[in-house]
Every structure is written in C-alpha cells, then in structure tokens.
Design a protein around this motif. Structure first.
Motif, short mmCIF file in Angstrom:
data_model
loop_
_atom_site.label_atom_id
_atom_site.label_comp_id
_atom_site.label_asym_id
_atom_site.label_seq_id
_atom_site.Cartn_x
_atom_site.Cartn_y
_atom_site.Cartn_z
N LYS A 30 2.26 -7.14 -27.72
CA LYS A 30 1.21 -7.83 -26.96
C LYS A 30 0.71 -9.06 -27.71
O LYS A 30 -0.11 -9.81 -27.19
N SER A 31 1.20 -9.27 -28.92
CA SER A 31 0.77 -10.40 -29.74
C SER A 31 1.38 -11.70 -29.21
O SER A 31 2.60 -11.82 -29.10
N LYS A 32 0.52 -12.68 -28.91
CA LYS A 32 1.03 -13.96 -28.41
C LYS A 32 1.86 -14.66 -29.48
O LYS A 32 2.89 -15.28 -29.16
N ILE A 33 1.43 -14.57 -30.73
CA ILE A 33 2.19 -15.22 -31.81
C ILE A 33 3.60 -14.65 -31.88
O ILE A 33 4.59 -15.39 -31.94
N LEU A 34 3.69 -13.33 -31.85
CA LEU A 34 5.01 -12.70 -31.94
C LEU A 34 5.83 -12.95 -30.69
O LEU A 34 7.05 -13.15 -30.77
N ARG A 35 5.18 -12.98 -29.53
CA ARG A 35 5.92 -13.27 -28.30
C ARG A 35 6.53 -14.67 -28.36
O ARG A 35 7.66 -14.89 -27.92
N ASP A 36 5.77 -15.63 -28.89
CA ASP A 36 6.29 -16.99 -29.03
C ASP A 36 7.50 -17.02 -29.97
O ASP A 36 8.48 -17.73 -29.73
N ILE A 37 7.42 -16.25 -31.04
CA ILE A 37 8.55 -16.18 -31.98
C ILE A 37 9.77 -15.55 -31.30
O ILE A 37 10.90 -16.03 -31.43
N LEU A 38 9.53 -14.50 -30.53
CA LEU A 38 10.63 -13.78 -29.88
C LEU A 38 11.30 -14.60 -28.79
O LEU A 38 12.45 -14.34 -28.43
N ASP A 39 10.59 -15.59 -28.25
CA ASP A 39 11.21 -16.43 -27.22
C ASP A 39 12.47 -17.12 -27.74
O ASP A 39 13.37 -17.44 -26.96
N GLY A 40 12.52 -17.36 -29.04
CA GLY A 40 13.69 -18.01 -29.61
C GLY A 40 14.70 -17.06 -30.21
O GLY A 40 15.70 -17.49 -30.79
N ALA A 41 14.45 -15.75 -30.07
CA ALA A 41 15.34 -14.76 -30.68
C ALA A 41 16.63 -14.61 -29.87
O ALA A 41 16.66 -14.89 -28.67
#
Length: 237
Positions: A30-41
């Motif tokens: 649910k973390s926005k920071i981690l979601r942004d990172i995962l967008d490039g995974a």
C-alpha cells in the motif's frame, strides 16, 4: 530481488523483511513510494514457462467464451506461499472500498507437500457478508426454474448459454450441471434439485426442452429460436 535491493533504503522494516523472506508479497504493498519503485520492476509475465503461458491463454479464452470481463494484474499476489500459477480476485464497484468479494488461486502442490498424492486443486475465500449485501439489491428467484444440461459434445457451451439466460431472466433460478456423466444421471440430479425445466444442449446449435414435473413431450429447437421458446413456453413473458 536484484531489482529491489538497491532501493532498500526506502523500505520500512517490514518491507525489508518481506524482501528477504517472501519478495512477491511486496507486489501488493500500500506504500506509494514502493508502488512507484515497482512500476519499473520486471514483469512476472516475462518469465512464464511455455506451459504456463499456454494454460493462462486457455483460461483467458474460457473467460471470453463465458462473457466474463477481467483485468490482468501483474501485482496480484496471495498471502500464502503454496499458491501456483493462477491467482484471482472477484471484485465489484458496488461496495466502495470493500469491493473484493472473493480471492483465491491454484495450489496444485499443496497436498503433496502435506504428504499426500499429487492432487490438482483450486480454492478461494468468499466474503459472505459482502455477497449478502449485494444480494439485497437483486431480485428474488422464483418459479419456474431451469437447468442447462448437455450431451457430451455440447458441454463447452453450457455455462455460456446459462449465463445468457440468467442475464435475460434474472428473476428466475437458472442452474447448470457440470458433472461428467450420462444425461439420464443429469436429469435425475435436476429432479432431485427440484428444477421445473431442463434445457438439454445436444450440439452447439440444437437443444430440446424437457419438463421435469409433468409428462409434456420434449420440445426441440435451435439456439436461434431459444429466446422465443423461453418467453412463450417457460417464463411466460
């Protein structure tokens, strides 16, 4: 893991622990920071085996046949490690933030892990309170009732035909029999379940109606005339 490790400075303690123990669980963060990172995974779909791709394609084809809309979600994971291949959620837009009605997936290796014989399996958890809340706005099924049966070569069409009939007559009880077996056994089960009529699919295009509560002569037809027969013969609309 190789992609996420350089970003670990942005992780909470719990997220760092998940990275070490069960990195897939980070996908539903649910973390926005981690979601942004995962967008490039890297996407999981890029690493599927040919067998998994074929199975997934067949599954999607079946959903198309049944007219069931779906969205592929690369970040959808389950909280337990024994799931394999397909995982899913059923959602609705009618319940606000509590829109997930059902969630589950395949766990074909679980029985063997527990000491049993290899056994294909699938399961889910259903939110009964949410389903009941949805049902409050649905019409109550009344008689007459109809079950869709089939000869063996028409089996693939049972669910799609039943779904079409349900959408046209939501106020009536429309069932299907997906068990393998002779038509005689299907009819016996339908009578035990107290259905009024059976729609028997003989081929992709031909059917016959059989009344399960009287000795009315079965009525033949084609799917081109099905709606007319349903309107005049069974549902009286």
């Amino acid at each position: 893991v190789d992609y996420l490790t350089p970003h670990q400075a942005h992780f909470s303690e719990d997220e760092s622990d998940r990275l070490a123990r069960n990195p897939l669980r980070l996908l539903d963060t649910k973390s926005k920071i981690l979601r942004d990172i995962l967008d490039g995974a890297p996407k999981m779909s890029a690493y599927l085996s040919d067998e998994s791709i074929d199975r997934h394609t067949l599954f999607k084809d079946q959903l198309h046949t049944l007219g069931i809309p779906y969205v592929e979600n690369e970040h959808l994971v389950r909280g337990l490690d024994y799931y394999n291949d397909t995982v899913f959620e059923w959602t609705t837009e009618c319940l606000g933030a509590q829109g997930t009605l059902c969630a589950g997936g395949r766990y074909d290796t679980l029985v063997a892990q527990l000491g049993g014989s290899p056994t294909p399996a699938i399961g889910c958890a259903l939110g009964l309170e949410r389903v009941l809340e949805l049902l409050e706005s649905e019409p109550i099924a009344t008689e007459p009732s109809l079950i869709v049966l089939s000869e063996s070569k028409a089996q693939p069409y049972v669910q799609s035909v039943a779904r079409t009939i349900r959408s046209r007559y939501p106020q009536f009880r429309i069932g299907v029999d997906l068990k393998e077996g002779a038509l005689k056994k299907q009819l016996k089960r339908a009578q035990q379940q107290q259905y009024t009529w059976a729609l028997i699919l003989e081929t992709e295009t031909h059917y016959r109606f059989k009344c399960l509560k009287t000795d009315i002569t079965p009525i033949d037809g084609t799917l081109d005339t099905l709606n007319q027969q349903l309107d005049t013969l069974i549902f009286g609309t």
